[in-house]
Design an enzyme around this catalytic site. Structure first.
Site, mmCIF file in Angstrom:
data_model
loop_
_atom_site.group_PDB
_atom_site.id
_atom_site.type_symbol
_atom_site.label_atom_id
_atom_site.label_comp_id
_atom_site.label_asym_id
_atom_site.label_seq_id
_atom_site.Cartn_x
_atom_site.Cartn_y
_atom_site.Cartn_z
ATOM 1 N N THR A 51 28.490 36.965 44.367
ATOM 2 C CA THR A 51 30.079 37.488 44.409
ATOM 3 C C THR A 51 30.650 36.499 45.593
ATOM 4 O O THR A 51 31.540 36.795 46.007
ATOM 5 C CB THR A 51 30.000 38.728 44.593
ATOM 6 O OG1 THR A 51 29.393 39.069 45.889
ATOM 7 C CG2 THR A 51 29.766 39.595 43.589
ATOM 8 N N ASP A 64 29.596 36.692 39.451
ATOM 9 C CA ASP A 64 31.248 37.006 39.408
ATOM 10 C C ASP A 64 31.655 35.542 39.554
ATOM 11 O O ASP A 64 33.036 35.472 39.511
ATOM 12 C CB ASP A 64 31.509 37.805 40.577
ATOM 13 C CG ASP A 64 33.177 38.342 40.375
ATOM 14 O OD1 ASP A 64 33.359 38.546 39.290
ATOM 15 O OD2 ASP A 64 33.838 38.234 41.456
ATOM 16 N N GLU A 93 34.105 27.212 37.208
ATOM 17 C CA GLU A 93 34.989 28.249 36.670
ATOM 18 C C GLU A 93 36.484 27.749 36.559
ATOM 19 O O GLU A 93 37.212 28.556 35.820
ATOM 20 C CB GLU A 93 34.938 29.333 37.495
ATOM 21 C CG GLU A 93 35.366 29.264 38.832
ATOM 22 C CD GLU A 93 35.174 30.355 39.811
ATOM 23 O OE1 GLU A 93 36.301 30.945 40.408
ATOM 24 O OE2 GLU A 93 34.120 30.859 40.052
ATOM 25 N N ARG A 126 30.812 32.267 46.073
ATOM 26 C CA ARG A 126 31.288 30.944 45.586
ATOM 27 C C ARG A 126 30.242 30.410 44.505
ATOM 28 O O ARG A 126 29.015 30.227 44.569
ATOM 29 C CB ARG A 126 31.436 29.954 46.421
ATOM 30 C CG ARG A 126 32.828 30.180 47.534
ATOM 31 C CD ARG A 126 34.033 30.144 46.496
ATOM 32 N NE ARG A 126 35.459 30.378 47.210
ATOM 33 C CZ ARG A 126 35.810 31.715 47.487
ATOM 34 N NH1 ARG A 126 35.195 32.686 46.822
ATOM 35 N NH2 ARG A 126 36.890 31.705 47.965
ATOM 36 N N HIS A 162 35.253 36.411 38.317
ATOM 37 C CA HIS A 162 35.743 36.300 39.690
ATOM 38 C C HIS A 162 36.647 37.479 39.945
ATOM 39 O O HIS A 162 37.602 37.210 40.499
ATOM 40 C CB HIS A 162 36.395 35.038 40.081
ATOM 41 C CG HIS A 162 36.377 34.594 41.311
ATOM 42 N ND1 HIS A 162 36.447 33.163 41.791
ATOM 43 C CD2 HIS A 162 36.407 35.205 42.737
ATOM 44 C CE1 HIS A 162 36.275 33.231 43.253
ATOM 45 N NE2 HIS A 162 36.287 34.554 43.599
ATOM 46 N N GLN A 163 36.390 38.700 39.535
ATOM 47 C CA GLN A 163 36.947 39.953 40.039
ATOM 48 C C GLN A 163 36.627 40.813 40.765
ATOM 49 O O GLN A 163 37.285 41.973 41.099
ATOM 50 C CB GLN A 163 37.049 40.637 38.502
ATOM 51 C CG GLN A 163 35.765 41.272 37.933
ATOM 52 C CD GLN A 163 35.785 42.005 36.791
ATOM 53 O OE1 GLN A 163 35.928 41.321 35.623
ATOM 54 N NE2 GLN A 163 35.838 43.332 36.711
ATOM 55 N N ALA A 164 35.520 40.507 41.871
ATOM 56 C CA ALA A 164 35.096 41.554 42.554
ATOM 57 C C ALA A 164 36.091 41.889 43.744
ATOM 58 O O ALA A 164 36.134 43.120 43.983
ATOM 59 C CB ALA A 164 33.739 40.684 43.522
ATOM 60 N N PHE A 165 37.182 40.811 43.871
ATOM 61 C CA PHE A 165 37.914 41.556 44.863
ATOM 62 C C PHE A 165 39.196 42.466 44.242
ATOM 63 O O PHE A 165 40.061 43.050 45.065
ATOM 64 C CB PHE A 165 38.726 40.483 45.385
ATOM 65 C CG PHE A 165 39.723 39.753 44.246
ATOM 66 C CD1 PHE A 165 41.201 39.881 44.539
ATOM 67 C CD2 PHE A 165 39.254 38.888 43.195
ATOM 68 C CE1 PHE A 165 41.981 39.708 43.278
ATOM 69 C CE2 PHE A 165 40.168 38.438 42.243
ATOM 70 C CZ PHE A 165 41.634 38.709 42.376
ATOM 71 N N LYS A 203 31.666 40.349 56.894
ATOM 72 C CA LYS A 203 32.521 41.905 56.760
ATOM 73 C C LYS A 203 31.974 42.368 55.497
ATOM 74 O O LYS A 203 31.572 43.451 55.421
ATOM 75 C CB LYS A 203 33.942 41.788 56.890
ATOM 76 C CG LYS A 203 34.352 41.283 58.284
ATOM 77 C CD LYS A 203 36.066 41.453 58.238
ATOM 78 C CE LYS A 203 36.524 41.015 59.732
ATOM 79 N NZ LYS A 203 38.075 41.148 59.683
#
Length: 332
Positions: free
Chosen positions: A234, A260, A265, A236, A297-300, A155
């Site tokens: 973006t 990201d 991490e 894993r 890890h802020q793309a979401f 998606k």
């Protein structure tokens, strides 16, 4: 509801979004700052459910302890589940997740990394703050007409492809299960990884982390890429072998990288360690490159995504406690 939920890795923004959505569910949520692990799993005693995120640990020992504490369900407030031992949980502890929260958020963020690296916006920002308005070293390229290789066409990737096609870019895609109908509609081509590596000006990773995809970007695959390729991740962190990426950057095989996520991490992302030094030499080396952007890890991380995460997580829990089918259960 009287059901008690232990919520690990709680940040202020988690608490705000879950408290707001929980007004309609009325769970008794107990928030804990620490990440779930074998040393603090005792906090789940007397809890009906446990809610965790990407940096929590749910290995076999933790699963056994959760079951021993009579926890009835494990709810992930994320899509990925590589931190859960599903074999240990099988037929013993239901595990549910949030399969999609805002594919637009991640797709748009991926584009922002591409644009920022191409036009050196991050460097220009720091320069002008210091009174340096020179353009030397800031030249980019027209995105229109360039080729982007998309690995994994779920998606998020499909939304990104639609955006990139609007910029006039050529798309090469690789997926074990290609969506040829969508490719026809959007005007892009599925191809082999080898051809994608060879022809892409930018490569963006959107595939899940599996045994087959772990460290798929390595010394060998980088050697097959076009000189000056930009790599965006973006997905894993362990999709990329970081030392190989660093070597590619050093010899200028890779012109830029937008990350990201990072393979190690867990000890850093989502935490404020600004008062301490980074003792991960590999991460410190990455941060030293001016053609690398590393984010936490802020793309979401949009308002819409946070609301959807809370809504889906709490609905998953409600469905379980009310005996309804678990549409988001992870099964092996």
């Amino acid at each position: 509801m009287d059901y008690k939920i232990a919520f690990f890795g709680a940040k202020p923004y988690d608490i705000a979004s879950f408290d707001q959505v929980n007004e309609a569910f009325e769970f008794d949520i107990r928030y804990f700052k620490g990440h779930l692990n074998i040393h603090n799993v005792v906090l789940t005693h007397g809890m009906d459910g446990v809610c965790i995120f990407v940096n929590d640990t749910a290995n076999a020992s933790v699963i056994d302890a959760l079951i021993g504490n009579d926890v009835k369900i494990l709810a992930l407030r994320c899509a990925g589940y590589n931190n859960v031992d599903l074999q240990a949980a099988k037929n013993r502890l239901p595990v549910v997740r949030v399969p999609a929260y805002s594919p637009y958020a991640v797709a748009e963020y991926t584009l922002s990394l591409m644009l920022s690296l191409n036009r050196k916006i991050h460097r220009a920002y720091w320069r002008t703050r210091d009174g340096n308005f020179s353009l030397n070293g800031l030249m980019g390229f027209d995105m229109s007409g360039k080729t982007v290789g998309i690995i994994g066409t779920g998606k998020i990737a499909k939304i990104l492809i639609h955006i990139l096609r609007g910029l006039g870019m050529t798309i090469l895609a690789y997926d074990l299960f290609p969506d040829e109908q969508f490719a026809k509609e959007e005007g892009y081509t599925y191809t082999s990884l080898e051809e994608l590596y060879r022809k892409s000006d930018i490569i963006s990773l959107h595939c899940p982390l599996t045994d087959e995809t772990r460290y798929m970007i390595n010394e060998d695959s980088i050697s097959k890429m076009k000189d000056g390729v930009m790599i965006i991740n973006t997905g894993r962190g362990q999709l990329i072998q970081t030392n190989a990426l660093i070597e590619g950057l050093k010899v200028k095989k890779i012109s830029a990288a937008g990350l990201d996520v990072y393979e190690e991490e867990g000890d850093y992302f989502y935490e404020d360690i600004s008062d301490h030094f980074i003792d991960d030499d590999v991460l410190a080396r990455l941060l030293s490159f001016n053609n690398v952007i590393v984010t936490s890890h802020q793309a979401f991380f949009t308002k819409e995504a946070m609301h959807n995460i809370a809504q889906t997580t709490l609905q998953n829990l409600k469905d379980f406690f009310e005996g309804r089918p678990l549409v988001n259960e992870i099964t092996m």
